[in-house]
Design an enzyme around this catalytic site. Structure first.
Site, PDB file in Angstrom:
ATOM      1  NE  ARG A 147      34.696  44.276  25.223  1.00 23.89           N
ATOM      2  CZ  ARG A 147      34.903  44.982  26.346  1.00 23.89           C
ATOM      3  NH1 ARG A 147      36.135  45.259  26.733  1.00 23.89           N
ATOM      4  NH2 ARG A 147      33.898  45.428  27.053  1.00 23.89           N
ATOM      5  CE1 TYR A 159      34.378  48.025  34.738  1.00 29.98           C
ATOM      6  CE2 TYR A 159      35.452  46.681  33.074  1.00 29.98           C
ATOM      7  CZ  TYR A 159      35.314  47.882  33.730  1.00 29.98           C
ATOM      8  OH  TYR A 159      36.098  48.947  33.380  1.00 29.98           O
ATOM      9  CG  ASP A 210      38.239  42.859  28.461  1.00 24.31           C
ATOM     10  OD1 ASP A 210      38.973  42.240  29.247  1.00 24.31           O
ATOM     11  OD2 ASP A 210      38.299  44.092  28.287  1.00 24.31           O
ATOM     12  CG  HIS A 212      37.029  43.367  32.154  1.00 29.57           C
ATOM     13  ND1 HIS A 212      35.818  43.019  31.592  1.00 29.57           N
ATOM     14  CD2 HIS A 212      37.419  44.472  31.497  1.00 29.57           C
ATOM     15  CE1 HIS A 212      35.487  43.870  30.654  1.00 29.57           C
ATOM     16  NE2 HIS A 212      36.451  44.763  30.571  1.00 29.57           N
ATOM     17  CD  GLU A 236      40.749  43.344  26.238  1.00 23.79           C
ATOM     18  OE1 GLU A 236      40.259  43.224  25.101  1.00 23.79           O
ATOM     19  OE2 GLU A 236      40.640  44.392  26.907  1.00 23.79           O
ATOM     20  CD  GLU A 262      42.110  47.055  29.466  1.00 23.74           C
ATOM     21  OE1 GLU A 262      41.715  46.605  28.386  1.00 23.74           O
ATOM     22  OE2 GLU A 262      41.351  47.413  30.375  1.00 23.74           O
ATOM     23  NE  ARG A 283      43.266  45.030  25.320  1.00 27.52           N
ATOM     24  CZ  ARG A 283      42.475  45.977  24.795  1.00 27.52           C
ATOM     25  NH1 ARG A 283      42.408  46.132  23.490  1.00 27.52           N
ATOM     26  NH2 ARG A 283      41.775  46.759  25.583  1.00 27.52           N
ATOM     27  CD  GLU A 339      38.748  48.551  23.788  1.00 31.09           C
ATOM     28  OE1 GLU A 339      39.872  48.818  24.281  1.00 31.09           O
ATOM     29  OE2 GLU A 339      37.807  48.108  24.455  1.00 31.09           O
ATOM     30  CD1 TRP A 402      42.693  36.875  40.270  1.00 30.13           C
ATOM     31  CD2 TRP A 402      43.288  35.929  42.212  1.00 30.13           C
ATOM     32  NE1 TRP A 402      42.113  35.663  40.321  1.00 30.13           N
ATOM     33  CE2 TRP A 402      42.452  35.032  41.497  1.00 30.13           C
ATOM     34  CE3 TRP A 402      43.778  35.556  43.460  1.00 30.13           C
ATOM     35  CZ2 TRP A 402      42.093  33.791  42.001  1.00 30.13           C
ATOM     36  CZ3 TRP A 402      43.426  34.321  43.944  1.00 30.13           C
ATOM     37  CH2 TRP A 402      42.591  33.438  43.227  1.00 30.13           C
TER      38      TRP A 402
HETATM   39  O1  EZ4 Z   1      38.129  48.636  31.838  1.00 33.78           O
HETATM   40  O2  EZ4 Z   1      38.808  51.514  29.864  1.00 33.78           O
HETATM   41  O3  EZ4 Z   1      39.029  46.876  26.961  1.00 33.78           O
HETATM   42  N1  EZ4 Z   1      38.502  47.739  27.570  1.00 33.78           N
HETATM   43  C1  EZ4 Z   1      38.355  47.740  28.891  1.00 33.78           C
HETATM   44  C2  EZ4 Z   1      37.796  49.004  29.494  1.00 33.78           C
HETATM   45  C3  EZ4 Z   1      38.580  49.366  30.745  1.00 33.78           C
HETATM   46  C4  EZ4 Z   1      38.472  50.829  31.017  1.00 33.78           C
HETATM   47  C5  EZ4 Z   1      39.380  51.205  32.181  1.00 33.78           C
HETATM   48  O4  EZ4 Z   1      39.531  52.560  32.271  1.00 33.78           O
HETATM   49  O5  EZ4 Z   1      38.676  46.789  29.563  1.00 33.78           O
HETATM   50  O6  EZ4 Z   1      36.445  48.897  29.762  1.00 33.78           O
HETATM   51 CO    CO Z   2      39.922  45.427  28.449  1.00 36.24          CO
END
Ligand code: EZ4
Ligand code: CO
Length: 402
Positions: A147, A159, A210, A212, A236, A262, A283, A339, A402
């Protein structure tokens, strides 16, 4: 056999974990992960105050019956707190069943469907140069899937990008820290990162990214389209997970595969996305989706619709969850990827486990049960410390809507 005790253990060996340990009258024990990042004590209370009293005296062999009893019996169904608590009980009961049978849990799930569980690691860096160094490190370690997350020029903090490597902790402060977001800066930068990574590492290394949940559907569609030349394995959480319609719009515009789930906690969260084939990877994982029993149900539905698994495995999923996930991963027909973010040495000390990494794969322990435990004396040395995930604001100060 009867359950005579169930202990809720909260510990913080580098990050907070909540673990349930079920004890039987014959001395057999089982463990389950109940960690909900940033809301740990809510699950600990749910278990201690509302679930443990119902477990005492029950037959630990009745896994499905206990699941239904806790899920239907509460009247208030679903939700991350409830489902993490149920997951912990379910996981511990599978551990006990494996120990009683003298078999690793994957054997109880139908046995091995593959030689090992293909994992992906997190390569992240502030600059593209940093990212290339990290990708090379994972390639050297034998990883087949990576990733890739990169800092965004003009944004002070992104992040998923950290000075810590191999493991890092997004829940970074006792009160939530704040990050800044700009869709324009992000969308302009990400394709340039993947162009460099493909250039350096060739066309066959599996690459993931990702988002997020930060984009609107049409923005995610544009990102997916701009990443098509780099053939990602998945994009993701492109949009917030609770609105299936957004995924339909993404699908109309791009062939970049999509992964989500997730933050899901039941099959009902995923059913429409799976049935309409709006995603390619689901996931959900053991701890947040009702344990092995319910996760298997989600993955079986996914198999019917050509959707593969891609279970969450960041640092907040404890070694107990990881061990349980590996048994599921090994057994199901439609496994995709797992993961794998490594834990700190302190975490590994508190949770002695038999699973191991070799050449891009994780392998569950061959010992009866899950092959993981909690060292309660070690756990007691690391008291709970509040830690929260960051809050995301737009450049004008708005909390990202959002
Ligand atoms: O934001 O596990 O794919 N992994 C992620 C992580 C999540 C955290 C949240 O608790 O997106 O970093
Ligand atoms: Co994630």
């Amino acid at each position: 056999m009867r359950i005579v005790d169930a202990r809720v253990i909260v510990t913080c060996p580098g990050r907070n974990f909540v673990t349930l340990k079920i004890v039987t009258d014959e001395g057999v024990t089982g463990v389950g992960d109940a960690t909900l990042n940033g809301r740990e004590l809510a699950v600990a209370s749910y278990l201690r105050d509302h679930v443990v009293p119902l477990l005492i005296g029950r037959d630990p062999a009745r896994i499905e019956d206990t699941w239904q009893y806790l899920y239907q019996g509460a009247y208030w169904r679903r939700g991350p707190v409830t489902m993490s608590a149920i997951a912990a009980v379910d996981t511990a009961l599978w551990d006990i069943k494996g120990k009683v049978a003298g078999l690793p849990v994957y054997q109880l799930l139908g046995g091995r469907s593959r030689d090992g569980v293909t994992v992906y690691g997190h390569a992240n860096g502030e600059t593209v140069e940093d990212v290339l160094v990290e990708v090379a490190r994972y390639v050297d370690l034998g990883y087949r899937a990576i990733r890739v997350q990169c800092g965004v020029p003009g944004l002070p903090k992104t992040y998923g990008v950290s000075a810590d490597k191999l493991f890092y902790e997004p829940a970074d402060a006792a009160l939530p820290s704040e990050a800044t977001w700009s869709t324009a800066r992000y969308l302009a930068h990400v394709p340039t990162v993947f162009a460099r990574v493909r250039d350096e590492f060739g066309p066959t290394l599996r690459l993931l990214h990702d988002v997020h949940h930060r984009l609107s559907p049409i923005e995610a569609a544009r990102l997916g389209r701009s990443l098509e030349p780099y053939a990602l394995t998945w994009m993701e959480d492109p949009v917030p997970a609770e609105l299936p319609e957004g995924f339909r719009l993404i699908r109309q515009h791009t062939t970049t595969p999509v992964a989500v789930g997730e933050v899901f906690n039941t099959i009902w969260d995923a059913a429409q996305l799976i049935r309409e084939q709006l995603i390619d990877y689901i996931r959900t994982t053991v701890v947040h989706a009702g344990g092995i029993t319910h996760l298997r149900r989600i993955f079986d539905l996914a198999a019917l619709h050509h959707v593969r698994s891609g279970s969450h495995g960041a640092t907040d999923l404890s070694p107990v969850c990881m061990a349980a996930a590996l048994h599921v991963d090994l057994a199901i027909p439609n496994f995709g990827l797992q993961e794998y973010m490594r834990h700190t040495d302190a975490t590994d000390e508190v949770f002695p486990h038999g699973y191991h990494y070799a050449d891009g794969y994780l392998h569950p322990a061959e010992t009866p049960g899950l092959g993981v435990d909690i060292d309660e004396q070690a756990a007691a040395r690391y008291p709970y410390a509040p830690a929260y995930l960051p809050v995301n604001r737009l450049e004008d100060g708005t909390v990202h809507p959002w």
